[in-house]
Design a protein around this motif. Structure first.
Motif, short mmCIF file in Angstrom:
data_model
loop_
_atom_site.label_atom_id
_atom_site.label_comp_id
_atom_site.label_asym_id
_atom_site.label_seq_id
_atom_site.Cartn_x
_atom_site.Cartn_y
_atom_site.Cartn_z
N LEU A 207 0.85 -1.18 0.00
CA LEU A 207 0.00 0.00 0.00
C LEU A 207 0.89 1.23 0.00
N GLU A 208 0.28 2.36 -0.29
CA GLU A 208 0.93 3.65 -0.12
C GLU A 208 0.21 4.41 0.98
N ILE A 209 0.98 5.06 1.84
CA ILE A 209 0.38 5.87 2.89
C ILE A 209 0.84 7.31 2.77
N VAL A 210 -0.06 8.22 3.06
CA VAL A 210 0.28 9.64 3.16
C VAL A 210 0.69 9.91 4.60
N GLU A 211 1.91 10.36 4.78
CA GLU A 211 2.39 10.72 6.12
C GLU A 211 1.97 12.16 6.42
N PHE A 212 1.31 12.36 7.55
CA PHE A 212 0.94 13.71 7.98
C PHE A 212 1.31 13.87 9.44
N ASN A 213 1.28 15.10 9.91
CA ASN A 213 1.65 15.34 11.30
C ASN A 213 0.60 16.17 12.03
N VAL A 214 0.50 15.91 13.30
CA VAL A 214 -0.35 16.67 14.20
C VAL A 214 0.47 16.90 15.46
N ALA A 215 0.75 18.18 15.77
CA ALA A 215 1.57 18.54 16.94
C ALA A 215 2.90 17.79 16.95
N ASN A 216 3.54 17.74 15.78
CA ASN A 216 4.87 17.13 15.61
C ASN A 216 4.88 15.61 15.78
N ASN A 217 3.72 14.99 15.81
CA ASN A 217 3.62 13.55 15.84
C ASN A 217 3.22 13.05 14.46
N LYS A 218 3.78 11.91 14.05
CA LYS A 218 3.60 11.43 12.68
C LYS A 218 2.53 10.34 12.60
N PHE A 219 1.66 10.50 11.62
CA PHE A 219 0.57 9.55 11.42
C PHE A 219 0.46 9.22 9.94
N GLY A 220 -0.33 8.20 9.63
CA GLY A 220 -0.48 7.81 8.24
C GLY A 220 -1.90 7.46 7.88
N ILE A 221 -2.26 7.66 6.61
CA ILE A 221 -3.56 7.27 6.07
C ILE A 221 -3.33 6.64 4.71
N ASN A 222 -4.08 5.60 4.41
CA ASN A 222 -3.98 4.91 3.13
C ASN A 222 -4.29 5.88 1.99
N VAL A 223 -3.40 5.91 0.99
CA VAL A 223 -3.58 6.80 -0.16
C VAL A 223 -4.93 6.57 -0.83
N ILE A 224 -5.40 5.33 -0.84
CA ILE A 224 -6.66 5.02 -1.51
C ILE A 224 -7.83 5.79 -0.90
N LYS A 225 -7.73 6.15 0.37
CA LYS A 225 -8.80 6.91 1.01
C LYS A 225 -8.75 8.40 0.66
N VAL A 226 -7.63 8.86 0.13
CA VAL A 226 -7.41 10.30 -0.06
C VAL A 226 -7.84 10.73 -1.46
N ARG A 227 -8.74 11.72 -1.50
CA ARG A 227 -9.17 12.29 -2.78
C ARG A 227 -8.26 13.44 -3.20
#
Length: 301
Positions: free
Chosen positions: A15-35
């Motif tokens: 899979l591919e994940i989009v890495e994003f941050n919230v308050a300098n903490n790193k999280f990910g979401i599956n690219v397939i979910k992202v429009r």
């Protein structure tokens, strides 16, 4: 987009994940979910809305809710709001915008590289479904379905969705379910029981389910005594549902089993991925009523 189309096409367990941050903490979401990912635009606040909902925005004629991920995760608000991003998503047949503090990069990884959360921070209420180690950092994969259900429980799996399903004894059928979310396993268990199923075995990922099936057929010659049908999610650490389906359909004994993919990623644009690995049916979460009707059809041919 071209690479995105290749991924999962034939059950690659990637899979591919989009890495994003919230308050300098790193999280990910599956690219397939992202429009799409956009810069913040003015938000219209809604009176008496859920505390995690900032309000609504209009994107190309559509009115979409904006979820504040800092509030969801219990972090402080952005120190540089001008650099924030909105991640526009689509899953579970709905479009939702997630307000994050920044978007970094896209990673291509294997589901086998995603570590299961430990018991210290995994529970029925956990928002973390997996951990990805990258160099000296960790990216936490979040359960976006649970985040949405926490805001609006009506969007989740519940007995109300069984109103149009015939209530009858289905206890003679044996079902194997692969689903990584503890919350969804509980909800699925409750609703399948309500529909009349009693013999249901749950597994946290595709590998555990496949190992069980392969071990069982070695011990028991008749497949019909082990399982009648498989239900699988797509997004699961270790082995995803598309790869599980591919392995089952290419197996000399298991291939006759009907496989139903039950996932938030079932859309008209993505349905071909399940078809390519041989799934007998695909149902979008949280349509449990439709799932039961399809199970009935597949088991009563």
């Amino acid at each position: 987009m071209e690479a995105k189309g290749v991924l999962l096409e034939s059950g690659t367990n990637e899979l591919e994940i989009v890495e994003f941050n919230v308050a300098n903490n790193k999280f990910g979401i599956n690219v397939i979910k992202v429009r799409e990912i956009i810069n913040p635009i003015p938000v219209v606040t809604i009176p008496h809305s859920h505390k995690n909902i900032e309000g609504i925005i209009e994107i190309r004629g559509e009115i979409l809710p904006v979820v504040n991920m800092a509030k969801v995760l219990g972090y402080p608000e952005s120190e540089q709001p001008a650099l924030d991003k909105y991640i526009v998503t689509e899953f579970n047949k709905q479009k939702i915008v997630f307000h994050v503090h920044g978007v970094d990069k896209i990673h291509r990884i294997s589901w086998g590289d995603i570590e299961k959360p430990t018991n210290l921070y995994q529970s029925l209420e956990s928002q973390i479904i997996g951990v990805v180690r990258k160099e000296n950092d960790m990216i936490l994969l979040l359960d976006f379905e649970k985040i949405v259900v926490d805001i609006n429980p009506a969007t989740g799996i519940n007995n109300d969705r069984l109103k149009h399903v015939e209530k009858r004894d289905r206890s003679n059928f044996k079902i194997v379910v692969a689903e990584d979310s503890a919350l969804l396993r509980k909800l699925l268990s409750d609703t399948l029981t309500e529909a009349g199923f009693q013999k249901v075995d749950f597994f946290e990922n595709g590998k555990d389910a496949l190992d069980y099936l392969e071990y069982s057929i070695k011990e028991e010659a008749e497949l019909e005594k082990i399982v009648d049908l498989i239900i699988t999610d797509i997004e699961m650490p270790i082995m995803d549902g598309l790869f599980l389906t591919k392995q089952v359909k290419e197996h000399p004994v298991l291939s006759k089993l009907p496989v139903v993919i039950f996932s938030s990623l079932i859309t008209e644009d993505l349905r071909h991925k399940g078809q390519n690995v041989g799934a007998n049916a695909q149902v979008s979460k949280p349509e449990i009523g439709e799932l039961i009707n399809i199970i009935d059809r597949l088991l009563n041919k």
